[in-house]
Design an enzyme around this catalytic site. Structure first.
Site, PDB file in Angstrom:
ATOM      1  N   GLU A  47     -13.181  28.492  -9.756  1.00  0.00           N
ATOM      2  CA  GLU A  47     -13.861  29.745  -9.364  1.00  0.00           C
ATOM      3  C   GLU A  47     -13.049  30.415  -8.237  1.00  0.00           C
ATOM      4  O   GLU A  47     -12.514  29.728  -7.359  1.00  0.00           O
ATOM      5  CB  GLU A  47     -15.258  29.375  -8.836  1.00  0.00           C
ATOM      6  CG  GLU A  47     -16.066  30.523  -8.282  1.00  0.00           C
ATOM      7  CD  GLU A  47     -17.333  30.040  -7.538  1.00  0.00           C
ATOM      8  OE1 GLU A  47     -17.294  28.970  -6.895  1.00  0.00           O
ATOM      9  OE2 GLU A  47     -18.342  30.744  -7.606  1.00  0.00           O
ATOM     10  N   LYS A 128     -20.788  35.359 -13.629  1.00  0.00           N
ATOM     11  CA  LYS A 128     -21.659  34.290 -13.116  1.00  0.00           C
ATOM     12  C   LYS A 128     -23.127  34.705 -13.188  1.00  0.00           C
ATOM     13  O   LYS A 128     -23.497  35.811 -12.772  1.00  0.00           O
ATOM     14  CB  LYS A 128     -21.256  33.980 -11.667  1.00  0.00           C
ATOM     15  CG  LYS A 128     -21.945  32.772 -11.039  1.00  0.00           C
ATOM     16  CD  LYS A 128     -21.294  32.451  -9.697  1.00  0.00           C
ATOM     17  CE  LYS A 128     -21.898  31.245  -8.990  1.00  0.00           C
ATOM     18  NZ  LYS A 128     -21.150  30.905  -7.760  1.00  0.00           N
ATOM     19  N   CYS A 173     -19.640  27.524 -11.216  1.00  0.00           N
ATOM     20  CA  CYS A 173     -20.134  26.789 -10.052  1.00  0.00           C
ATOM     21  C   CYS A 173     -21.637  26.511 -10.072  1.00  0.00           C
ATOM     22  O   CYS A 173     -22.079  25.584 -10.711  1.00  0.00           O
ATOM     23  CB  CYS A 173     -19.711  27.482  -8.758  1.00  0.00           C
ATOM     24  SG  CYS A 173     -19.942  26.369  -7.350  1.00  0.00           S
TER      25      CYS A 173
HETATM   26  N1  CDT Z   1     -19.808  28.704  -5.378  1.00  0.00           N
HETATM   27  C1  CDT Z   1     -21.030  28.154  -5.517  1.00  0.00           C
HETATM   28  O1  CDT Z   1     -21.806  28.551  -6.351  1.00  0.00           O
HETATM   29  N2  CDT Z   1     -21.312  27.146  -4.658  1.00  0.00           N
HETATM   30  C2  CDT Z   1     -22.606  26.523  -4.588  1.00  0.00           C
HETATM   31  C3  CDT Z   1     -22.821  26.000  -3.226  1.00  0.00           C
HETATM   32  C4  CDT Z   1     -24.215  25.636  -2.972  1.00  0.00           C
HETATM   33  S1  CDT Z   1     -25.267  26.989  -2.699  1.00  0.00           S
HETATM   34  C5  CDT Z   1     -24.918  27.485  -1.114  1.00  0.00           C
HETATM   35  C6  CDT Z   1     -22.753  25.373  -5.572  1.00  0.00           C
HETATM   36  O2  CDT Z   1     -23.760  25.329  -6.278  1.00  0.00           O
HETATM   37  O3  CDT Z   1     -21.915  24.472  -5.594  1.00  0.00           O
END
Ligand code: CDT
Length: 312
Positions: A47, A128, A173
């Protein structure tokens, strides 16, 4: 006959704020070459693979962050990657921030992955769906996770495309934590899901989860793979980026739920697996024969209800 697809998950170490697109694209091409030496046909990058994870900083005027977004793909900075991949006959999946002009002078901002076939043609650009974090500045945090300020959620949801001799889906993600992501693609017959991520080890709203980041990462991708009879390729941007440590643990998960290959560190590294797409049917046609065993008439809440409703 089996349908074998050799995939390289191209993990990136940190991209610092002052790293240029040209420097990053050089790293992406170095990983592409390593993948080529391993016979890869598809390389999956993380990502936001062209920049630092900029939602960790809040700016009052969002237009001052415009430089973090691409406005076209390919573009001048990424054309060398597209050219080299095509020359080698390798496809790839690239995560980045996209900024689009909309009617009436509006601007739309997305967190996307573009899938490119081995001949250089663009298969699809996925936006996303689940945007985590917060919308406003939260100055008490050690770092921001203002994705909900910088990106709109996808209006389209999860697609599956015929590419690389199979049925390929994408998620980004935070999408990987939601069972709906996998199931919506599972219901379209997905055989391989490509997922880039940036996951800070420190979860500010509940630090008790910090030590579990690696466990949760594997837990969701292994269960999503197994419950839908699909390969899952999860690719990190890991390491300490602008002082924030992020999870590595890039992995390729089989339809059995087993991890077949995993990164050893949290820097630039490729993880390769020869994936038999026909292995999916062992699960799709048996335990998870959706048509035979699912009970959608009883799952209405999943689509009609967003939050929890507790009975009186
Ligand atoms: N980039 C991304 O979606 N990261 C989130 C971090 C936790 S939510 C602050 C994840 O789900 O890994």
């Amino acid at each position: 006959m089996t349908r074998l697809l050799t995939v390289a998950a191209a993990q990136l170490g940190p991209i610092q704020r002052d790293h240029t697109r040209a420097q990053v694209v050089d790293r992406l091409i170095a990983l592409l070459h390593a993948a080529h030496r391993h016979g890869a046909e598809l390389v999956v990058y993380p990502e936001l693979a062209l920049t630092t994870f900029f939602p960790r900083w809040f700016v009052d005027d969002i237009t001052t962050a415009d430089h973090w977004y691409e406005t076209s793909m390919p573009n001048v900075a990424t054309q060398p990657l597209f050219d080299e991949a095509k020359r080698l006959g390798i496809g790839f999946c690239l995560g980045y921030a996209l900024r689009e002009a909309a009617p009436a002078g509006a601007t739309r901002r997305w967190n996307v992955q573009t899938l490119v076939e081995r001949d250089g043609s663009i298969v699809a650009t996925y936006k996303k769906t689940h945007i985590p974090g917060h919308e406003h500045h939260e100055p008490d945090r050690p770092f921001q996770h203002a994705e909900r300020y910088y990106f709109e959620p996808s209006p389209d949801g999860f697609g599956v495309w015929r590419a690389f001799g199979g049925l390929i889906g994408m998620m980004i993600c935070n999408d990987r934590r939601w069972p709906e992501s996998y199931r919506v693609m599972g219901l379209q017959g997905v055989e391989m899901i490509l997922c880039g991520y940036n996951t800070p080890i420190h979860y500010v709203p509940d630090p008790s989860q910090d030590i579990l980041q690696g466990f949760h990462n594997a837990l969701v991708m292994q269960s999503g793979a197994y419950q839908n009879g699909t390969w899952v390729v999860g690719v990190a941007k890991g390491g300490v980026e602008e002082g924030v440590d992020s999870l590595g643990q890039t992995m390729i998960v089989a339809p059995s739920g087993q991890i077949v290959a995993q990164a050893l560190g949290s820097d630039d590294e490729i993880v390769v697996a020869r994936c038999d797409l026909d292995w999916c049917s062992r699960y799709k046609d048996t335990l998870f024969d959706f048509d035979r065993y699912r009970r959608p008439e009883l799952y209405g809440r999943i689509c009609s209800q967003r939050g929890v409703i507790v009975a009186d």
